[in-house]
Design a protein around this motif. Structure first.
Motif, PDB file in Angstrom:
ATOM      1  N   UNK A 177     -13.742   7.277  -0.087  1.00 11.52           N
ATOM      2  CA  UNK A 177     -13.133   8.134  -1.104  1.00 11.52           C
ATOM      3  C   UNK A 177     -11.768   7.615  -1.539  1.00 11.52           C
ATOM      4  N   UNK A 178     -11.024   7.034  -0.594  1.00  5.41           N
ATOM      5  CA  UNK A 178      -9.694   6.526  -0.935  1.00  5.41           C
ATOM      6  C   UNK A 178      -9.744   5.382  -1.942  1.00  5.41           C
ATOM      7  N   UNK A 179     -10.914   4.813  -2.164  1.00  5.81           N
ATOM      8  CA  UNK A 179     -11.044   3.738  -3.144  1.00  5.81           C
ATOM      9  C   UNK A 179     -10.753   4.219  -4.558  1.00  5.81           C
ATOM     10  N   UNK A 180     -10.732   5.535  -4.758  1.00  9.57           N
ATOM     11  CA  UNK A 180     -10.399   6.075  -6.072  1.00  9.57           C
ATOM     12  C   UNK A 180      -8.895   6.194  -6.293  1.00  9.57           C
ATOM     13  N   UNK A 181      -8.099   5.884  -5.267  1.00  9.02           N
ATOM     14  CA  UNK A 181      -6.654   5.881  -5.415  1.00  9.02           C
ATOM     15  C   UNK A 181      -6.029   7.256  -5.518  1.00  9.02           C
ATOM     16  N   UNK A 182      -6.705   8.280  -5.001  1.00  7.54           N
ATOM     17  CA  UNK A 182      -6.215   9.650  -5.101  1.00  7.54           C
ATOM     18  C   UNK A 182      -5.980  10.242  -3.710  1.00  7.54           C
ATOM     19  N   UNK A 183      -5.337  11.403  -3.679  1.00  8.27           N
ATOM     20  CA  UNK A 183      -5.260  12.185  -2.460  1.00  8.27           C
ATOM     21  C   UNK A 183      -6.652  12.719  -2.125  1.00  8.27           C
ATOM     22  N   UNK A 184      -6.895  12.959  -0.843  1.00  9.36           N
ATOM     23  CA  UNK A 184      -8.154  13.569  -0.405  1.00  9.36           C
ATOM     24  C   UNK A 184      -7.811  14.821   0.396  1.00  9.36           C
ATOM     25  N   UNK A 224     -17.579  16.601   8.407  1.00  8.82           N
ATOM     26  CA  UNK A 224     -18.960  16.532   8.875  1.00  8.82           C
ATOM     27  C   UNK A 224     -18.975  16.888  10.368  1.00  8.82           C
ATOM     28  N   UNK A 225     -18.295  17.975  10.696  1.00  8.44           N
ATOM     29  CA  UNK A 225     -18.175  18.427  12.079  1.00  8.44           C
ATOM     30  C   UNK A 225     -17.677  19.862  12.037  1.00  8.44           C
ATOM     31  N   UNK A 226     -17.431  20.416  13.226  1.00 10.60           N
ATOM     32  CA  UNK A 226     -16.916  21.781  13.272  1.00 10.60           C
ATOM     33  C   UNK A 226     -15.394  21.828  13.327  1.00 10.60           C
ATOM     34  N   UNK A 227     -14.733  20.714  12.984  1.00 10.61           N
ATOM     35  CA  UNK A 227     -13.270  20.677  12.986  1.00 10.61           C
ATOM     36  C   UNK A 227     -12.733  21.678  11.974  1.00 10.61           C
ATOM     37  N   UNK A 228     -11.695  22.434  12.351  1.00 11.15           N
ATOM     38  CA  UNK A 228     -11.154  23.485  11.493  1.00 11.15           C
ATOM     39  C   UNK A 228      -9.849  23.089  10.809  1.00 11.15           C
ATOM     40  N   UNK A 229      -9.207  22.024  11.253  1.00 13.28           N
ATOM     41  CA  UNK A 229      -7.945  21.614  10.645  1.00 13.28           C
ATOM     42  C   UNK A 229      -8.152  21.166   9.203  1.00 13.28           C
ATOM     43  N   UNK A 230      -7.315  21.638   8.321  1.00 11.66           N
ATOM     44  CA  UNK A 230      -7.347  21.186   6.929  1.00 11.66           C
ATOM     45  C   UNK A 230      -6.308  20.076   6.759  1.00 11.66           C
ATOM     46  N   UNK A 231      -6.708  18.985   6.119  1.00  6.09           N
ATOM     47  CA  UNK A 231      -5.844  17.814   5.971  1.00  6.09           C
ATOM     48  C   UNK A 231      -5.699  17.438   4.504  1.00  6.09           C
ATOM     49  N   UNK A 232      -4.482  17.073   4.107  1.00  9.43           N
ATOM     50  CA  UNK A 232      -4.237  16.435   2.818  1.00  9.43           C
ATOM     51  C   UNK A 232      -3.855  14.992   3.102  1.00  9.43           C
ATOM     52  N   UNK A 233      -4.706  14.049   2.681  1.00  6.41           N
ATOM     53  CA  UNK A 233      -4.527  12.624   2.973  1.00  6.41           C
ATOM     54  C   UNK A 233      -3.933  11.915   1.764  1.00  6.41           C
ATOM     55  N   UNK A 234      -2.866  11.152   1.981  1.00  8.87           N
ATOM     56  CA  UNK A 234      -2.249  10.386   0.907  1.00  8.87           C
ATOM     57  C   UNK A 234      -3.159   9.240   0.465  1.00  8.87           C
ATOM     58  N   UNK A 235      -2.930   8.677  -0.722  1.00 11.87           N
ATOM     59  CA  UNK A 235      -3.742   7.540  -1.162  1.00 11.87           C
ATOM     60  C   UNK A 235      -3.647   6.317  -0.259  1.00 11.87           C
ATOM     61  N   UNK A 292      -5.967  14.083  -9.509  1.00 17.53           N
ATOM     62  CA  UNK A 292      -5.031  13.717  -8.451  1.00 17.53           C
ATOM     63  C   UNK A 292      -5.585  13.896  -7.040  1.00 17.53           C
ATOM     64  N   UNK A 293      -6.552  14.787  -6.870  1.00  8.75           N
ATOM     65  CA  UNK A 293      -7.030  15.136  -5.532  1.00  8.75           C
ATOM     66  C   UNK A 293      -8.555  15.188  -5.518  1.00  8.75           C
ATOM     67  N   UNK A 294      -9.149  14.603  -4.472  1.00 12.19           N
ATOM     68  CA  UNK A 294     -10.594  14.675  -4.273  1.00 12.19           C
ATOM     69  C   UNK A 294     -10.872  15.664  -3.139  1.00 12.19           C
ATOM     70  N   UNK A 295     -11.600  16.730  -3.381  1.00 17.70           N
ATOM     71  CA  UNK A 295     -11.939  17.655  -2.296  1.00 17.70           C
ATOM     72  C   UNK A 295     -13.086  17.109  -1.453  1.00 17.70           C
ATOM     73  N   UNK A 349       0.822  -1.206   0.000  1.00 15.80           N
ATOM     74  CA  UNK A 349       0.000   0.000   0.000  1.00 15.80           C
ATOM     75  C   UNK A 349       0.856   1.256   0.000  1.00 15.80           C
ATOM     76  N   UNK A 350       2.011   1.207   0.655  1.00 18.53           N
ATOM     77  CA  UNK A 350       2.913   2.354   0.699  1.00 18.53           C
ATOM     78  C   UNK A 350       3.586   2.582  -0.653  1.00 18.53           C
ATOM     79  N   UNK A 351       3.988   1.500  -1.309  1.00 21.05           N
ATOM     80  CA  UNK A 351       4.767   1.619  -2.543  1.00 21.05           C
ATOM     81  C   UNK A 351       3.914   1.889  -3.772  1.00 21.05           C
ATOM     82  N   UNK A 352       2.716   1.341  -3.823  1.00 15.88           N
ATOM     83  CA  UNK A 352       1.957   1.358  -5.076  1.00 15.88           C
ATOM     84  C   UNK A 352       1.632   2.770  -5.546  1.00 15.88           C
ATOM     85  N   UNK A 353       1.153   3.630  -4.664  1.00 12.79           N
ATOM     86  CA  UNK A 353       0.755   4.965  -5.115  1.00 12.79           C
ATOM     87  C   UNK A 353       1.968   5.796  -5.524  1.00 12.79           C
TER      88      UNK A 353
END
Length: 542
Positions: A465-472, A496-507, A489-492, A354-358
């Motif tokens: 969402x990660x099933x699409x193999x992209x960053x989220x 679903x909460x009041x969390x304010x942190x913005x995250x970029x998630x790897x595939x 490359x990226x899914x926006x 999983x680490x190497x493929x993307x």
């Protein structure tokens, strides 16, 4: 648990620059490789020029059709790459189920591929995992959609992964044994023995997931330092007249240990070791010996009968110093083998994949620089080393036999059972949930950590969402960033909460970057920088 790591091996075995590695013919290089720099030795390879007319080409060759190779090949094919899976066996029949335990982090990775629920439906989730003496781990405390250990045979994992890989377009070539390889700045040429004779084939990259006796590891001259830690382990598939109290029953006394795992169809895998019955691997094992060790460790053999398979193996602790030589990579047992204690072998290999493929997909598609591939070694080699330590510690603790040793084991068991921080750390380690990767100086505290299955605005989940193999990219629902990432490359997505942190998630479900800034300009600048660095594409203004 992994049934053992000395089982029969599964092997068969666009342009980014890397230093040229010389051509090598596979032989018995283990001793010589220990004295040579990886990738710089050579042997006679004159017959690499023999050719039976093969013209196979691919973006990636994956060598070995075990779980690691199947997941990797499926990921790459779903990313749109041409992938050929080379396997030494002549057909798809599994020669031996080794692993029985699927841990929470692996289930999360399978969930990101749409496979977890189906696998769970045919397995046995258990809420307690005994590791030695009275020490048990409680996976129900894991903050995961899968707070349990799934007991299911390895062949079920392989079945789902093979089906997915075939659907994605992976080309399977069975009865294809890799004899040697040569790599240059443009790709890798392999010499193959098939039913049609000896020929060659070429790919941009190659991944060796071909097991403990990896021909790929030998072909690139990598040593496999380590030692055998336990020998004369009995493995058997049997029927039982009495049903054990759990689909995963284990105990260790210092004199012996035994594990009984259910396949779910009336057959059981038995793994046992008797301190007083030590023999070489080649010494025949029989049902009476399996009964004896089971009674010694568990107090009963549950009416063991009708062995359809029985053998004797030993377990090693070894790790390749490098997981990459030029355009060739190692994954799974080809890169690391260890004690079966804790059942981490197959799980670690799947997470290697999983680490190497993307990363391979991003480089081959031109989204990322070739240097991204170096992060595979930086991230996964320390994990392999950690698994060697933890599984080895569990095994050694289980086998302590002297009075002081038994006292130490008792103290350790009480600490694990009664001190929540200790037990929580142990189950997070063994389950893979606690694995994180180095994020570099100045990075956000969340960078490099595993992302949980975040609930998203609109009712979806991150791992769907990660099933699409992209960053989220996850941002607050009520605070647009003003950026529009590259859709390829990226899914926006939004919290679903009041969390304010913005995250970029790897595939692969790890956090690439995060920012807590609430100033729109600062947040947009931080996210723009992260998107360029990780995805290779500058977002446009929305």
């Amino acid at each position: 648990m992994d049934a053992m790591n000395r089982t029969p091996d599964r092997s068969g075995t666009r342009k980014q620059g890397r230093s040229k590695a010389p051509e090598v013919e596979v032989g018995d290089l283990r001793e010589a490789a220990a004295h040579l720099t990886p990738g710089t030795h050579s042997v006679d390879a004159a017959d690499m020029t023999e050719d039976a007319g093969m013209t196979d080409t691919a973006d990636v060759f994956v060598v070995g059709a075990g779980p690691t190779g199947l997941l990797l090949a499926g990921d790459l094919a779903e990313a749109g790459l041409s992938v050929t899976l080379l396997e030494r066996r002549a057909d798809t029949t599994s020669n031996l189920t080794r692993a029985l335990a699927v841990h929470a982090r692996t289930l999360e990775q399978l969930d990101a591929r749409g496979l977890a629920d189906e696998l769970i439906a045919g397995g046995h989730p258990i809420s307690r995992l005994q590791i030695f003496g009275e020490a048990t781990l409680d996976p129900t405390q894991l903050a995961s959609r899968f707070p349990f250990v799934l007991i299911t045979p390895q062949f079920e994992v392989e079945r789902l992964l093979e089906r997915r890989a075939r659907k994605a377009g992976v080309v399977f070539r069975y009865d294809s044994e890799v004899l040697g390889l040569d790599q240059d700045e443009e790709g890798v040429t392999v010499k193959l023995r098939t039913a049609d004779g000896i020929g060659s084939a070429r790919a941009a990259y190659l991944v060796g997931s071909d097991g403990v006796r990896s021909t790929i590891r030998e072909a690139v001259g990598l040593p496999f330092p380590g030692k055998s830690v336990i020998r004369s382990v009995i493995l058997a598939d049997v029927r039982l007249d009495e049903t054990p109290p759990s689909p995963f029953t284990f105990n260790a006394t210092g004199e012996a240990f035994a594990l009984i795992g259910s396949f779910g169809d009336g057959w059981y895998r038995v793994i046992g070791w008797n301190r007083h019955r030590q023999a070489d691997d080649g010494t025949p094992a029989d049902l009476d010996e399996a009964r004896e060790v089971t009674r010694l460790a568990l107090g009963t053999d549950y009416g063991m009968r009708d062995a359809r398979w029985i053998s004797r193996f030993h377990s090693d602790e070894r790790q390749a110093p490098q997981y990459r030589v030029g355009r060739v990579f190692l994954a799974g047992d080809a890169a690391h083998v260890h004690s079966p204690a804790g059942g981490q072998g197959m799980n670690t290999g799947l997470q290697d994949a999983a680490n190497l493929s993307w990363k391979l997909a991003a480089v081959i598609r031109g989204h990322s620089p070739e240097s991204l591939l170096d992060s595979y070694q930086a991230e996964r080699h320390p994990v392999g080393k950690s698994v060697l330590r933890s599984s080895g510690a569990i095994l050694r603790m289980a086998l302590l036999d002297s009075p002081p040793g038994r006292a130490v084991r008792g103290v350790a068991a009480r600490l694990i059972d009664h001190l929540r921080p200790v037990s929580r750390r142990a189950i997070r380690t063994i389950s893979g949930i606690g694995i994180s990767y180095p994020a570099g100086p100045g990075a956000h505290r969340l960078a490099g950590r595993r992302a949980p299955d975040i609930r998203l605005d609109g009712g979806g989940r991150l791992y769907e969402l990660l099933r699409q193999g992209k960053f989220v990219l996850i941002t607050p629902a009520d605070e647009p960033t003003g950026l529009r990432p590259d859709d390829d490359r990226v899914i926006p997505a939004a919290w679903d909460s009041d969390r304010r942190t913005a995250l970029l998630i790897r595939p692969d479900g790890y956090i690439a970057s995060a920012t807590d800034s609430t100033a729109p300009a600062e947040r947009a600048a931080a996210l723009r920088s992260a998107l360029i660095r990780w995805t290779g594409a500058a977002p446009t203004n929305g």
